[in-house]
Design an enzyme around this catalytic site. Structure first.
Site, PDB file in Angstrom:
ATOM      1  N   ALA A 179       6.847   9.060  19.892  1.00 64.81           N
ATOM      2  CA  ALA A 179       6.656   7.842  19.463  1.00 64.81           C
ATOM      3  C   ALA A 179       8.011   7.617  18.920  1.00 64.81           C
ATOM      4  CB  ALA A 179       5.679   7.880  18.412  1.00 64.81           C
ATOM      5  N   ASP A 180       8.924   8.328  18.290  1.00 69.07           N
ATOM      6  CA  ASP A 180      10.253   8.382  17.809  1.00 69.07           C
ATOM      7  C   ASP A 180      10.720   8.040  18.489  1.00 69.07           C
ATOM      8  OD1 ASP A 180      10.382   8.804  14.409  1.00 69.07           O
ATOM      9  OD2 ASP A 180       8.851  10.264  15.173  1.00 69.07           O
ATOM     10  N   SER A 181      11.105   8.530  19.898  1.00 69.31           N
ATOM     11  CA  SER A 181      12.135   8.552  21.266  1.00 69.31           C
ATOM     12  C   SER A 181      11.823   7.117  21.528  1.00 69.31           C
ATOM     13  CB  SER A 181      12.252   9.579  21.748  1.00 69.31           C
ATOM     14  OG  SER A 181      12.114  10.953  21.492  1.00 69.31           O
ATOM     15  N   GLY A 184      13.034   4.627  18.675  1.00 71.34           N
ATOM     16  CA  GLY A 184      14.691   4.768  18.414  1.00 71.34           C
ATOM     17  C   GLY A 184      15.955   4.228  19.421  1.00 71.34           C
TER      18      GLY A 184
END
Length: 407
Positions: A179-181, A184
């Site tokens: 999810a962070d990737s 980003g």
């Protein structure tokens, strides 16, 4: 050997984001990754960290000689300074930096910058052309806005975990920052969109990225399916409800390959290859969804053929038949893979602390204005004096800030 990028006819042009200045106030992954992506294509990125509490990504995962390796990738192409934004001197210095910047990226909980009198009114007053990218778990408003938010929660809440795993097993979370990737990547795109708008209007604006939203977009039309049909996608393991055969299959030498048949013509080629052309004539073979309902038959046909052959032989036969296959690789295979080598996907960066480092290259190739990794992640606060001196601060100013605890 790696094929070089085509050389431009004249001298190389500057990287496409040269002249763009980004202040990275964020920690961990989504916000800092967005700044990394901008830095890879020429933006000047200044990483701002707390003097005594650096970005936790410096300590995530394995380290070498006490140096966190994840940071070497996430912190590449960034100059690093320390600044305590809760101190009056830190606040004043940040506003001076913001006046020189194009973009600020932060991921504090909503209201934190405002508590320090560094919210959008103050930042935009210091620089009306500024783009402020705010990355949080749940966004800047709504009933969950003030909850602590991490990628794991987004992976659960979005529906990703619910459809991942075997049908009779628990929901499965990814073993990396999915999810962070995605957030980003989304934030970098959002920043560039806001900058494009600024080119027309002359004014900056706020970007609001919530971790729970980009991953939901990546999951495809599930809300539409539910809205129109009441359909809830179940867990199907490595199978797909949209086509078959599809999955991973074990080879005779104990390795695995992945097979996909999203196109009807490829499905037919696979069945001819494995010696079961009669299945192509079945009425249910005509569509991907119908083939998926007969996955047991198709998996047995493909799986038994693959199980009798080595991975090398399987891939060679599939390639000759123009059918879609790939080895299931771990990082050791990736580092040696000839296609990744041809693309220069893994590149070597010389680092003063650890020597040559191999890491993922910039995300895509541009034929005229390519990106580059100029340096790997630098030590905590390594560029504080240089950056602030460029801003106009004197030795006396720096001493005063250190006395205050702002540096």
């Amino acid at each position: 050997m790696t094929a070089p990028m085509p050389a431009p006819a004249s001298a190389p042009m500057p990287a496409p984001l040269t002249g763009l200045r980004v202040l990275d106030l964020a920690t961990l992954f989504a916000g800092p990754l967005a700044a990394t992506l901008l830095g890879d294509f020429g933006a000047e990125v200044v990483k701002v960290e707390h003097p005594s509490k650096p970005d936790p990504s410096r300590g995530h995962g394995p380290s070498k000689d006490g140096v966190g390796l994840w940071w070497k990738m996430l912190g590449r192409n960034k100059r690093t300074i320390t600044l305590d934004l809760s101190k009056p001197g830190g606040r004043t210095t940040l506003l001076r930096l913001a006046a020189t910047a194009d973009v600020v990226i932060e991921n504090f909980r909503p209201g934190t910058l405002e508590k320090w009198d560094l919210g959008w009114p103050e930042l935009s007053a210091a620089n009306p052309r500024l783009v402020l990218a705010r990355v949080t778990g749940f966004g800047q408003f709504g009933p969950y806005a003030h909850r602590p938010g991490f990628g794991t929660l987004a992976e659960a809440m979005s529906g990703f975990a619910a459809i991942t795993g075997e049908p009779d097993a628990p929901p499965t979370l990814p073993p990396f920052g999915l999810a962070d990737s995605i957030a980003g990547l989304t934030t970098a795109y959002a920043v560039m969109t806001a900058l494009a708008a600024r080119d027309r209007t002359g004014e900056g604006q706020v970007v609001d990225t919530a971790l729970i939203e980009p991953i939901l977009a990546a999951l495809g039309p599930q809300p539409l399916w539910y809205d129109q049909l009441g359909h809830v996608q179940p867990r199907t393991g490595n199978r797909s409800p949209n086509n078959a055969p599809r999955g991973v299959y074990r080879t005779a030498d104990g390795t695995w390959v992945a097979v996909s048949t999203s196109a009807q013509s490829v499905a037919e080629r696979v069945l001819r290859l494995v010696g079961r052309p009669e299945l192509i004539d079945e009425p249910w073979f005509a569509t991907g969804a119908d083939r998926a309902r007969h996955a047991d038959v198709l998996d047995e046909a493909v799986g038994s053929w693959i199980a009798a052959r080595t991975r090398t032989d399987v891939i060679a036969a599939f390639e000759k038949a123009e059918a879609a296959v790939a080895p299931v690789q771990d990082v050791r295979d990736v580092m040696a893979d000839p296609q990744y080598r041809a693309l220069n996907t893994i590149t070597t960066v010389d680092d003063p602390e650890l020597g040559p480092l191999r890491m993922q290259n910039v995300l895509f190739r541009l034929s005229v204005t390519p990106g580059a990794i100029r340096w790997a992640g630098r030590p905590h606060g390594a560029d504080t004096d240089e950056v602030l001196t460029e801003l106009g601060l004197t030795e006396t100013d720096l001493k005063a800030l250190r006395t205050e605890g702002a540096l």
